[in-house]
Design an enzyme around this catalytic site. Structure first.
Site, mmCIF file in Angstrom:
data_model
loop_
_atom_site.group_PDB
_atom_site.id
_atom_site.type_symbol
_atom_site.label_atom_id
_atom_site.label_comp_id
_atom_site.label_asym_id
_atom_site.label_seq_id
_atom_site.Cartn_x
_atom_site.Cartn_y
_atom_site.Cartn_z
ATOM 1 N N HIS B 77 1.002 -1.378 -0.136
ATOM 2 C CA HIS B 77 -0.277 -0.468 0.254
ATOM 3 C C HIS B 77 0.698 1.512 0.081
ATOM 4 C CE1 HIS B 77 0.412 -0.381 4.490
ATOM 5 N NE2 HIS B 77 0.861 1.313 4.404
ATOM 6 N N ASP B 108 -0.521 -7.417 0.987
ATOM 7 C CA ASP B 108 0.542 -6.245 1.358
ATOM 8 C C ASP B 108 1.463 -5.461 1.302
ATOM 9 O OD1 ASP B 108 0.698 -3.331 1.611
ATOM 10 O OD2 ASP B 108 -1.329 -3.075 3.752
ATOM 11 N N SER B 188 4.496 2.363 8.119
ATOM 12 C CA SER B 188 4.178 1.362 7.387
ATOM 13 C C SER B 188 5.657 0.555 6.719
ATOM 14 C CB SER B 188 3.049 1.507 5.849
ATOM 15 O OG SER B 188 1.706 1.783 6.935
#
Lengths: 497, 497
Positions: B77, B108, B188
Site C-alpha cells: 500500500h 500487502d 508502514s
C-alpha cells in the site's frame, strides 16, 4: 399497490363562503379513544408497550361510528365520548380498511345507542372552495375553524402505501386529532386523515371516498376498493415513444408489469401503452381530466369510480397497433404479495421449533431495523423486497425465513444463522407459513431445515426436541411456540390489509 | 466490507514539518536501523466515477528495509498506484529513484529495487528471525512515522497473534502480529524487531483504539519472498470452501459421522476456488495434512490451537493439500492442488490498473468494482445501488455470475439531449443490448457498433423498463459529448481479458 407518484401541483385561488355547521352535525361528532398495542416485529410472541390514540369519528346511524383506520389500528380498547359529556361508550371495530384509511365502529351496548338524525354527505365541494373543520376543545366544547382547499390530487395515504383522492387544506385551526370532520353547506365534506402543525396543512379524505366506503360497509359482504394491478411508468421520452410506435402526442403511459392474479395480468402485457382508461384519455404522465376535480392521477378512475369486479375498456397500443381491450378490476390484498407490507402491524405467524424461529418476511419486519434498514438487513432480502415483492412466482408464495435462533443445546452449531431463506422442511418444499404448519402438523415435528444456497441441512435431534421445546418456551418465556391465523380469517374484512 | 472501514492504512500524507529530532543513541539496534529506509512516493489513484481521467496526485511517505540481493521490502500500500518513488537511507540526505519489482496486493507486500549502485554501498541486509516471538516478548518498531523527519523507534510487546483482514485488499485474511508499540502513519513498511532481528513488518492500525498496532508477521513475509523467487508473484492459493461446525449431535448423526467430536462440514464450494471439483457440500473435513481438524475448525500446531487455514497459509500455488474427508459414510483421502484463481467476483481493491469503461451517447458503462461501490456509497438508498450490493455479495452463492465475465454497470450519464430520459437507469446492471446478452464490457461495444436498426435498446437486471436511444443521434453526439465534458478517450479496455 403503489403508483409512481407524479403529483399535480395546482394552487387554487381562495374563495369564501362558509355556513355554520347545523346542530345534527355537532351532535354526530364523537371523540374516539383507542388503546393499541403492537406485536414485536422480531419476537412475534411479544407485545410492545400499549399506547393511546385520540381522534374523532362521526355517528352515521344510531349504532355506527365512522373513523380512520389508523386511529383504531391494533386496538385493544375503543371508547367514544359525545360532545360536552364525560361518559365513555364502549365500541368495537366492525370493519377497517387500511387501503382507504377508514373504519366502521359499532357501539357495543344497545342501551348506549345514540339518538341522532342521519348525517348528509356532500355531493359536491368546489375545488377552489373552503370547508369548516369541527373538533372538540379541551373542555369538550365544539371548536370550529375555517380551511381553504389548496390542492386536490391522487396521492399516497399518510398511513399506508395506497393511493387515494386527497384534498389538501390550509387551516387556521390547530387540528388536534385525526378523524376531525370537515363540513360544507351543512354536509360532510370529508375526514381529516393527517395534519402538519408546521405548515398548517391538513389532508382530507373527501366525501366521495367516504360515501363509497360507507355504502359498501353497511351492506355486507364488504367488497372493498378496486385496483388495476398495473405497474406503469410515464412515457415522455420521444425516442421511446417512436420505438413503441406511439404517434398520439402527449398521450399514453407504459405498462411495465401486472400483479400476478389480477385481471390486468390476464389482458395487459408489459410494453403495452395505455392511451385511454375507462373512456378517459390518459396523458403521458398518467393524468386524466376529471369532470369534478380537474387533472388527477388515473388511479382515481379505478379506486374512486369503480368497484372490484367491474370490467373497464382500455385503448392501448400493442406492437405498434392501437386496439381496445377489457380489464377486470380486483381488490388486491397485501397478502397476495411475495413480501406483504403488513403496514397494519398484524401479528405475524410463526413457529419456534428447537429454538429456530421460522416466519415469513414482511415489509414491516425489514423496516423495523430502522431508517438504515437497507444496510442492516441481508442484501439478498433487501433485493427481493425492492425488485420482486409484488410478484410471487406462484399464487400464495411468500418468503419463509429462519429469522433467528434462540440458543439452546439442541441448536448448537446453528446459532449464527439469521435471516436465511428456508427452501424446504423435512425435505418438502416450503412456500409460505401454511406449508410450514401443514408439514409440522402431518409429520409431528421439524426434523430437517434446508436453506437457500447452503449445502448442509440443519437437523434437529428428535429425541430431545419435545423436551427442548418446553425448556426453550420456559427459558425465553414464550407463551406459545406457534401462532397460526385461523383459516377463515383471511376472508373476513378485519384481517385485510 | 463494513468491518474494514474502521481500519486505516499508515501512509502519512507528506507534511512540511521541520522539527529537529535529537540524534538517537547508538545501541544494539544500530545495525538494523542502518537498513531502514524512508520511502517518498507520489500516488495517483484512479477515478472510478470519471474513469477517463486520473485522480489527484498526492505525496506520501512510508518505510521499508533493505533485504538480501539489494532489495527493499515494504508494504504494497506504500507504493500502490505510485507514479514516482524515491528512497532515502538512514542519516543520508540523498534520495534515490526506486521502482517496484514485485507487488503482492493480497498480502500487502512489495519489493523495490534501486538502479543506482551507490544506494546500497555500505549497507547490509537486515537479519530475519527464525521463529515468531511469543506473547509479551519485547519488540521494537523502526520507521519514519508522522511527527518528524528522522528515524523513529518505539517499543512494546507482542499482544496477540491472530487472523485478520488485510485492509489493503479488504478481502484477504492472513496472520497478523498485534503489538502495543506505537505504530503511526508513515510506519508502514518498517521492521518490527525481536532481539535485533525482523519478526514482522508494521502495516495497519485500528481506528478508535489505543495501543493496537498490526504487523505482517514473519511467515507471511517469508511466503511472499519465496513466492517471488521464480521471478513472478503468484499470490496465496485460495481453497474456496465455506464450512460449519459439526458440534451438533443430530447433524453428526445425519452425516453418519463416527465419534462425537471433530471435523467441519462443507456447505459451500466456491466455483473459482482450488477445492472446486475436489470437495463437495456435506463433505466433512477430518484432517489437513494429517493434522486432525477440531469441530471449531482449529488444528493443534506446535502446541497451539490455530485455524486450519494457517496450514494453507504456508502453501504456495502449485503445492497440494491433503484432506481426510468423510463422504458417503466412508473416510477417503482427497488431494487438492492449490491454485490462485483470477476471480473477478471477489471484489478486492484494485491497484495499478487503469479502469475499463466504454461511452456511447453519453452513457458511461464500466465493470462493477469495489472502488465504484465505494464511490456510490452516498446513493445507498436507491434500488439500483442495493442491487449492486446484492450482486457483489451473492454473485457466486446465488449463481448470478453464470454466463458473465463481469457485471457491467451504467455508471453515469453525461447529460446531452440524446440521453435526457436515462437518469433512472443509472447504477443498473446491463443484461442485454440490442438483443445481445452482455457478459462483459466489450460485448456492449460490439452490440452498439453492430447495430443496423434505428434504435439502441438496453435492458437491465431487475427492471422491466427499457432504455431506448436513437442510434444515429447517439453516434453523432459522441464527438460533441467528448468535447463538452473533456473526455480524451471514449473507451478503455484492459489488454488481456
Amino acid at each position: 399497490m403503489r403508483f409512481i407518484p407524479v403529483l399535480a401541483l395546482a394552487l387554487f385561488v381562495a374563495a369564501q363562503m362558509t355556513v355554520a355547521a347545523p346542530q345534527e352535525l355537532e351532535s354526530a361528532l364523537v371523540e374516539v379513544t383507542a388503546t393499541y398495542q403492537e406485536s414485536d416485529p422480531f419476537l412475534p410472541w411479544q407485545q410492545k408497550p400499549p399506547g393511546l390514540r385520540r381522534g374523532y369519528g362521526i355517528l352515521v346511524d344510531n349504532s355506527h361510528v365512522l373513523t380512520t383506520e389508523n386511529l383504531v389500528r391494533n386496538h385493544r380498547l375503543v371508547e367514544l365520548r359525545k360532545i360536552r359529556t364525560g361518559e365513555k361508550i364502549a365500541a368495537t371495530v366492525e370493519l377497517s380498511d387500511c387501503q382507504i384509511d377508514l373504519a366502521l365502529l359499532k357501539i357495543t351496548n344497545d342501551a348506549d345507542d345514540i339518538e341522532t338524525s342521519p348525517v348528509k354527505m356532500a355531493e359536491h365541494v368546489a375545488s377552489t372552495g373552503s370547508v369548516e373543520i369541527l373538533q372538540f376543545d379541551e373542555t369538550s366544547q365544539l371548536q370550529r375553524g375555517k380551511a381553504q382547499i389548496v390542492n386536490i390530487s391522487v396521492s399516497e395515504l399518510p398511513t399506508a402505501p395506497y393511493p387515494a383522492l386527497i384534498f389538501s387544506l390550509l387551516t387556521d385551526l390547530n387540528v388536534n386529532g385525526e378523524g376531525a370532520i370537515a363540513v360544507c353547506d351543512g354536509k360532510i365534506a370529508g375526514l381529516i386523515v393527517s395534519y402538519d402543525p408546521g405548515t398548517r396543512v391538513g389532508r382530507m379524505l373527501p366525501y366521495s371516498m367516504i360515501d363509497h366506503f360507507l355504502k359498501d360497509a353497511l351492506k355486507p359482504p364488504y367488497k372493498g376498493f378496486a385496483t388495476a394491478g398495473v405497474i406503469w411508468t410515464s412515457l415522455i421520452d420521444p425516442v421511446k415513444r417512436a420505438y413503441l410506435g406511439v404517434k398520439q402526442n402527449g398521450k399514453g403511459i407504459l405498462v411495465l408489469s401486472c400483479l400476478p392474479g389480477t385481471g390486468s395480468a390476464e389482458t395487459l402485457k408489459p410494453n403495452d401503452v395505455i392511451l385511454a382508461w375507462d373512456g378517459n384519455s390518459i396523458d403521458n404522465l398518467g393524468f386524466y381530466e376529471d369532470p369534478d376535480f380537474g387533472r388527477l392521477g388515473f388511479a382515481n378512475l379505478i379506486k374512486g369510480r369503480r368497484e372490484p369486479g367491474d370490467v373497464v375498456p382500455l385503448t392501448i397500443i400493442r406492437d405498434k397497433v392501437e386496439k381496445t381491450i377489457d380489464v377486470r378490476l380486483d381488490r388486491w390484498l397485501d397478502s397476495a404479495a411475495l413480501i406483504p407490507e403488513n403496514v397494519t402491524g398484524e401479528q405475524s405467524e410463526y413457529l419456534v421449533e428447537g429454538g429456530l424461529i421460522i416466519r415469513e418476511v414482511t415489509g414491516r419486519y425489514l423496516k423495523s431495523r430502522g431508517p438504515e434498514w437497507q444496510q442492516e438487513v441481508d442484501s439478498r432480502l433487501v433485493h427481493l423486497y425492492l425488485t420482486q415483492r409484488y410478484s410471487p412466482s406462484q399464487p400464495g408464495a411468500h418468503v419463509v425465513i429462519l429469522s433467528g435462533v434462540l440458543p439452546a443445546s439442541i441448536n448448537i452449531g446453528y446459532q449464527n444463522n439469521q435471516d436465511m431463506i428456508i427452501t424446504a422442511l423435512n425435505g418438502k418444499p416450503v412456500r409460505n407459513m401454511t406449508d410450514v404448519f401443514r408439514i409440522v402438523d402431518s409429520e409431528i415435528s421439524i426434523k430437517r431445515v434446508s436453506l437457500q444456497s447452503f449445502g448442509v441441512d440443519i437437523v434437529l435431534d428428535q429425541s430431545e426436541l419435545v423436551d427442548s421445546n418446553l425448556k426453550i418456551a420456559e427459558l425465553y418465556r414464550i407463551p406459545a411456540l406457534r401462532y397460526q391465523r385461523k383459516l377463515f380469517s383471511s376472508i373476513l374484512p378485519q384481517s385485510d390489509k | 466490507m463494513n468491518r474494514a472501514k474502521t481500519k486505516y492504512l499508515y501512509v502519512a500524507l507528506l507534511l512540511a514539518i521541520c522539527l529537529v529530532v535529537p540524534r538517537s543513541q547508538a545501541n544494539s539496534l544500530s545495525d538494523a536501523q542502518a537498513s531502514v529506509v524512508k520511502i517518498h512516493v507520489t500516488i495517483q489513484r484512479e477515478d472510478y466515477v470519471m474513469p477517463w481521467q486520473g485522480g489527484e496526485p498526492v505525496g506520501a511517505t512510508g518505510s521499508g528495509f533493505i533485504i538480501s540481493k539489494k532489495r527493499i521490502l515494504t508494504n504494497a500500500h506504500v507504493v500502490s498506484d505510485a507514479k514516482f518513488i524515491e528512497v532515502q537511507k538512514f542519516d543520508d540526505s540523498r534520495r534515490f529513484k526506486a521502482k517496484v519489482a514485485f507487488i503482492g496486493h493480497d498480502c500487502d507486500l512489495a519489493v523495490l529495487t534501486v538502479d543506482d549502485p551507490d544506494f546500497f554501498a555500505g549497507t547490509s541486509p537486515i537479519k530475519f528471525a527464525d521463529t515468531l516471538p511469543s506473547l509479551s516478548d519485547d519488540v521494537t518498531v523502526l520507521g519514519y512515522p508522522m511527527g518528524g523527519d528522522r528515524l523513529s523507534v518505539t517499543r512494546g510487546v507482542v499482544s496477540r497473534i491472530d487472523y485478520n483482514v488485510y485492509t489493503h485488499s479488504e478481502v484477504d485474511q492472513h496472520l497478523v502480529l498485534q503489538v502495543d508499540a506505537a505504530i503511526n502513519p508513515g510506519n508502514s513498511g518498517g521492521p518490527v524487531l525481536f532481539k535485533g532481528k525482523v519478526v514482522g513488518l508494521a502495516f495497519q492500525g485500528l481506528a478508535l483504539s489505543e495501543n493496537i498496532g498490526y504487523a505482517i508477521p514473519l511467515p507471511v513475509l517469508n511466503h511472499f519472498l519465496r513466492d517471488i523467487e521464480d521471478g513472478a508473484y503468484n499470490g496465496y492459493p485460495e481453497l474456496g470452501v465455506s464450512f460449519m461446525t459439526t458440534r451438533n449431535i443430530a447433524l453428526r448423526r445425519d452425516l453418519n459421522l463416527p465419534g462425537d467430536r471433530g471435523g467441519i462440514a462443507v456447505h459451500y464450494v466456491d466455483p473459482f476456488g482450488s477445492a472446486k471439483g475436489y470437495l463437495r457440500d456435506r463433505d466433512v473435513l477430518l484432517s489437513i495434512d494429517s493434522y486432525p481438524i477440531a469441530d471449531d475448525a482449529t488444528i493443534s500446531l506446535d502446541g497451539n490451537a490455530v485455524l486450519f487455514a494457517e496450514l494453507l497459509e504456508r502453501k504456495q500455488c502449485g503445492d497440494s493439500v491433503k484432506f481426510k474427508v468423510w463422504r458417503n459414510n466412508a473416510e477417503i483421502e482427497v488431494l487438492v492442488p492449490l491454485i490462485n484463481p483470477r476471480d473477478p467476483f471477489v471484489y478486492r481493491n484494485i491497484y495499478d490498473t487503469r479502469p475499463d469503461y466504454y461511452i456511447t451517447g453519453g452513457l458511461v458503462f464500466a465493470p462493477l468494482t469495489r472502488e465504484y461501490l465505494r464511490a456510490q456509497h452516498k446513493n445507498q438508498g436507491s434500488m439500483n445501488y442495493q442491487q449492486l450490493i446484492y450482486y457483489s455479495q451473492y454473485a457466486k452463492v446465488d449463481g448470478l455470475y453464470s454466463n458473465k465475465d463481469e457485471f457491467v454497470v451504467l455508471i453515469a450519464r453525461l447529460p446531452n439531449t440524446v440521453n435526457t430520459y436515462s437518469e433512472s437507469f443509472i447504477n443498473g446492471i446491463i443484461t442485454e443490448v440490442n438483443g445481445v446478452a452482455i457478459s462483459n464490457l466489450k460485448d456492449i461495444k460490439k452490440a452498439i457498433e453492430g447495430q443496423k436498426e434505428a434504435f439502441n435498446v438496453f435492458r437491465f437486471a431487475g427492471v422491466n423498463d427499457l432504455l431506448i436511444m436513437d442510434a444515429g443521434n447517439a453516434r453523432r453526439a459522441d464527438r460533441e459529448i467528448s468535447l463538452q465534458y473533456g473526455i480524451s478517450a471514449r473507451e478503455h479496455f484492459r489488454e488481456a481479458r
